[in-house]
Design a protein around this motif. Structure first.
Motif, PDB file in Angstrom:
ATOM      1  N   LYS A 119       0.844  -1.112   0.046  1.00  0.00           N
ATOM      2  CA  LYS A 119      -0.040  -0.070  -0.160  1.00  0.00           C
ATOM      3  C   LYS A 119       0.778   1.273  -0.039  1.00  0.00           C
ATOM      4  O   LYS A 119       0.488   2.220  -0.397  1.00  0.00           O
ATOM      5  CB  LYS A 119      -0.798   0.086   1.229  1.00  0.00           C
ATOM      6  N   LYS A 120       1.905   1.199   0.668  1.00  0.00           N
ATOM      7  CA  LYS A 120       2.759   2.408   0.693  1.00  0.00           C
ATOM      8  C   LYS A 120       4.643   1.950   0.404  1.00  0.00           C
ATOM      9  O   LYS A 120       4.527   0.655   0.727  1.00  0.00           O
ATOM     10  CB  LYS A 120       3.090   3.111   1.797  1.00  0.00           C
ATOM     11  N   GLY A 121       5.176   2.735   0.199  1.00  0.00           N
ATOM     12  CA  GLY A 121       6.697   2.265  -0.102  1.00  0.00           C
ATOM     13  C   GLY A 121       7.583   3.502  -0.320  1.00  0.00           C
ATOM     14  O   GLY A 121       6.936   4.684  -0.598  1.00  0.00           O
ATOM     15  N   ALA A 122       8.921   2.990  -0.550  1.00  0.00           N
ATOM     16  CA  ALA A 122       9.856   4.232  -1.076  1.00  0.00           C
ATOM     17  C   ALA A 122      10.844   3.479  -2.035  1.00  0.00           C
ATOM     18  O   ALA A 122      11.083   2.248  -2.191  1.00  0.00           O
ATOM     19  CB  ALA A 122      10.558   4.814   0.030  1.00  0.00           C
ATOM     20  N   PHE A 123      11.357   4.378  -2.964  1.00  0.00           N
ATOM     21  CA  PHE A 123      12.089   3.588  -4.137  1.00  0.00           C
ATOM     22  C   PHE A 123      13.077   5.017  -4.423  1.00  0.00           C
ATOM     23  O   PHE A 123      12.846   6.063  -4.879  1.00  0.00           O
ATOM     24  CB  PHE A 123      11.429   3.445  -5.401  1.00  0.00           C
ATOM     25  N   ALA A 124      14.196   4.444  -4.744  1.00  0.00           N
ATOM     26  CA  ALA A 124      15.513   5.503  -5.046  1.00  0.00           C
ATOM     27  C   ALA A 124      16.369   5.079  -5.966  1.00  0.00           C
ATOM     28  O   ALA A 124      16.910   3.377  -5.599  1.00  0.00           O
ATOM     29  CB  ALA A 124      16.107   6.007  -3.725  1.00  0.00           C
ATOM     30  N   THR A 125      17.010   5.461  -6.844  1.00  0.00           N
ATOM     31  CA  THR A 125      17.977   5.071  -7.685  1.00  0.00           C
ATOM     32  C   THR A 125      19.216   6.087  -7.696  1.00  0.00           C
ATOM     33  O   THR A 125      18.704   7.329  -8.058  1.00  0.00           O
ATOM     34  CB  THR A 125      17.508   4.512  -9.030  1.00  0.00           C
ATOM     35  N   ALA A 126      20.456   5.628  -8.144  1.00  0.00           N
ATOM     36  CA  ALA A 126      21.464   6.779  -8.324  1.00  0.00           C
ATOM     37  C   ALA A 126      22.395   5.825  -9.473  1.00  0.00           C
ATOM     38  O   ALA A 126      22.825   4.766  -9.315  1.00  0.00           O
ATOM     39  CB  ALA A 126      22.288   6.983  -7.337  1.00  0.00           C
ATOM     40  N   THR A 127      22.642   6.524 -10.716  1.00  0.00           N
ATOM     41  CA  THR A 127      23.464   5.826 -11.617  1.00  0.00           C
ATOM     42  C   THR A 127      24.448   6.685 -12.228  1.00  0.00           C
ATOM     43  O   THR A 127      24.369   8.116 -12.097  1.00  0.00           O
ATOM     44  CB  THR A 127      22.605   5.397 -12.855  1.00  0.00           C
ATOM     45  N   ALA A 128      25.622   6.195 -12.684  1.00  0.00           N
ATOM     46  CA  ALA A 128      26.699   6.962 -13.211  1.00  0.00           C
ATOM     47  C   ALA A 128      27.171   6.340 -14.370  1.00  0.00           C
ATOM     48  O   ALA A 128      27.510   5.193 -14.396  1.00  0.00           O
ATOM     49  CB  ALA A 128      27.691   7.149 -12.359  1.00  0.00           C
ATOM     50  N   VAL A 129      27.103   6.801 -15.656  1.00  0.00           N
ATOM     51  CA  VAL A 129      27.093   6.343 -16.849  1.00  0.00           C
ATOM     52  C   VAL A 129      28.299   6.842 -17.599  1.00  0.00           C
ATOM     53  O   VAL A 129      28.379   8.007 -17.791  1.00  0.00           O
ATOM     54  CB  VAL A 129      25.903   6.163 -17.849  1.00  0.00           C
ATOM     55  N   GLN A 130      29.517   6.247 -17.917  1.00  0.00           N
ATOM     56  CA  GLN A 130      30.701   6.699 -18.462  1.00  0.00           C
ATOM     57  C   GLN A 130      30.534   6.321 -20.105  1.00  0.00           C
ATOM     58  O   GLN A 130      30.678   5.113 -20.344  1.00  0.00           O
ATOM     59  CB  GLN A 130      32.022   6.195 -17.872  1.00  0.00           C
TER      60      GLN A 130
END
Length: 416
Positions: free
Chosen positions: A86-97
């Motif tokens: 019913k609820k939640g949290a989501f996060a991403t971090a990326t580094a592309v060379q």
């Protein structure tokens, strides 16, 4: 002939000081420098594409109902309803060379650097234009100053003639008509003086504004017009001069730019390879999950080649046009330099002719004064001699100023 300014001097500028002030304070120069700085920032921006591209995103959600709902079938005997998240949290971090981007980054940086070089050349062109305009204004003021000094000399001469004619009228040797003719000539000189003074005032205001000076106290330092150096001391062959012309260098830069555009269009249709790392966090079922990942990507624009080949051909055609423009510019610049040289030598010859004219008119005036005093010539002949003298002095001044202006223009167009 020495210039004798007729107004109170304030801040006095030499030609060199005018040029230095113009290069520092002229509005066109300031804007041109800003254009150079913008091009420099564009080059620095292009360089950042060599660095990894870093991005981050996150999301927190709260649903009015649970997001996943289903019925669990127990072997056909019963169905048990299930629902969760019913609820939640989501996060991403990326580094592309970027490893290989079809050479777009390399060519883009070269194109940005070329753009900065073009702006620098255009700034030099603006500097030349400002210096030439400043030189023209300066010598125009010098010419008007000299014309004013010539009018002072003529005024004294006419005053002397007036006294002689007035005495002759009183003694009955001539009629009052001669006196009126002298007065008419004095009025003509007064009218010319008014035009010269107005022209001086306006031109000084224009030059002062152009170089960023206070026009209320502005004046130029002028001296006697002496015989200038022969233009042969400054001659350069048109072929050698063309290679140094900023316009020619700009045309060559345009060829280089179109070459980079061809490469840019070609690189758009090459595979692109990149590697990257990332971090993922989520909390969906009341449990924190953190994980890292590494990845590689390959992109092959297969279908873009259908139209891409035509785009590349168009870019090649533009490069060919740039080559034609460069050759045409080279030929036209050579013609222009030859024309500037012809104008310069002609202007130099005019100085000598004007100098001889002054010598002749001065002697003619002297003889007519003697003959008039002796009663051997008419007042009409004397006034004509005075007019010729005035014109020859002004013509000499104009010829000298014209030569200085054309010499500056020739040097600007033949020196780096």
């Amino acid at each position: 002939m020495v210039f004798l300014p007729f107004i109170t001097r304030g801040q006095v500028y030499t030609l060199e000081e005018c040029l230095a002030a113009a290069l520092e304070k002229n509005n066109s120069i300031k804007n041109s420098l800003l254009e150079v700085e913008m091009a420099r920032q564009t080059r620095k921006e292009a360089f950042t594409f060599y660095f990894p591209q870093v991005s981050a995103s996150g999301m927190v959600f709260q649903g009015s109902e649970k997001l996943l709902q289903a019925d669990l079938d127990l072997f056909g005997l019963a169905e048990i309803p299930l629902s969760f998240i019913k609820k939640g949290a989501f996060a991403t971090a990326t580094a592309v060379q970027p490893v290989f981007a079809g050479l777009q980054i390399i060519n883009g940086n070269k194109l940005a650097k070329l753009g900065e070089e073009v702006r620098v050349l255009q700034h030099r062109l603006t500097e030349n234009e400002v210096k030439q305009k400043t030189t023209e204004y300066y010598w125009l003021i010098a010419t008007l100053n000299n014309h004013h000094s010539t009018l002072d000399v003529v005024d004294k001469l006419l005053a002397e003639i007036y006294r002689q004619v007035e005495l002759a009228v009183k003694t009955g040797l001539t009629t009052r008509n001669d006196l009126l003719r002298v007065e008419l000539r004095q009025q003509e000189i007064a009218s010319q003086r008014l035009k010269v003074e107005n022209g001086l005032r306006v031109t000084k205001m224009v030059l002062a504004q152009y170089i960023g000076a206070d026009f209320t106290s502005f004046d130029i330092a002028t001296s006697e017009f002496t015989q200038p150096e022969s233009p042969l001391n400054y001659y350069i062959t048109p072929q050698d001069a063309v290679q140094q012309r900023i316009e020619y260098l700009l045309a060559q830069k345009n060829v280089d730019a179109q070459g980079y555009q061809v490469r840019m269009e070609r690189s758009k249709h090459l595979p692109k390879v990149g590697v990257g790392v990332g971090h993922i966090y989520y909390n969906i079922m009341k449990k924190d999950v953190n994980t890292e990942l590494a990845f590689a990507s390959v992109s092959v624009p297969i279908s873009s080649w259908w139209g891409g080949s035509h785009v590349i051909k168009k870019a090649r055609i533009k490069k060919e046009q740039a080559e034609n423009d460069r050759k045409n510019a080279e030929e036209l610049l050579a013609v222009e330099i030859e024309q500037l040289w012809s104008e310069l030598t002609e202007s130099y010859a005019q100085i000598e002719l004007a100098r001889k004219s002054i010598a002749s008119s001065t002697e003619n005036l002297r003889l007519n004064k003697q003959h008039f005093n002796a009663g051997a010539s008419s007042l009409s002949d004397l006034l004509t001699a005075e007019t010729l003298y005035t014109e020859s002095c002004n013509n000499y001044t104009s010829a000298c100023a014209d030569y200085q202006t054309k010499l500056s223009n020739y040097l600007t167009h033949t020196r780096p």
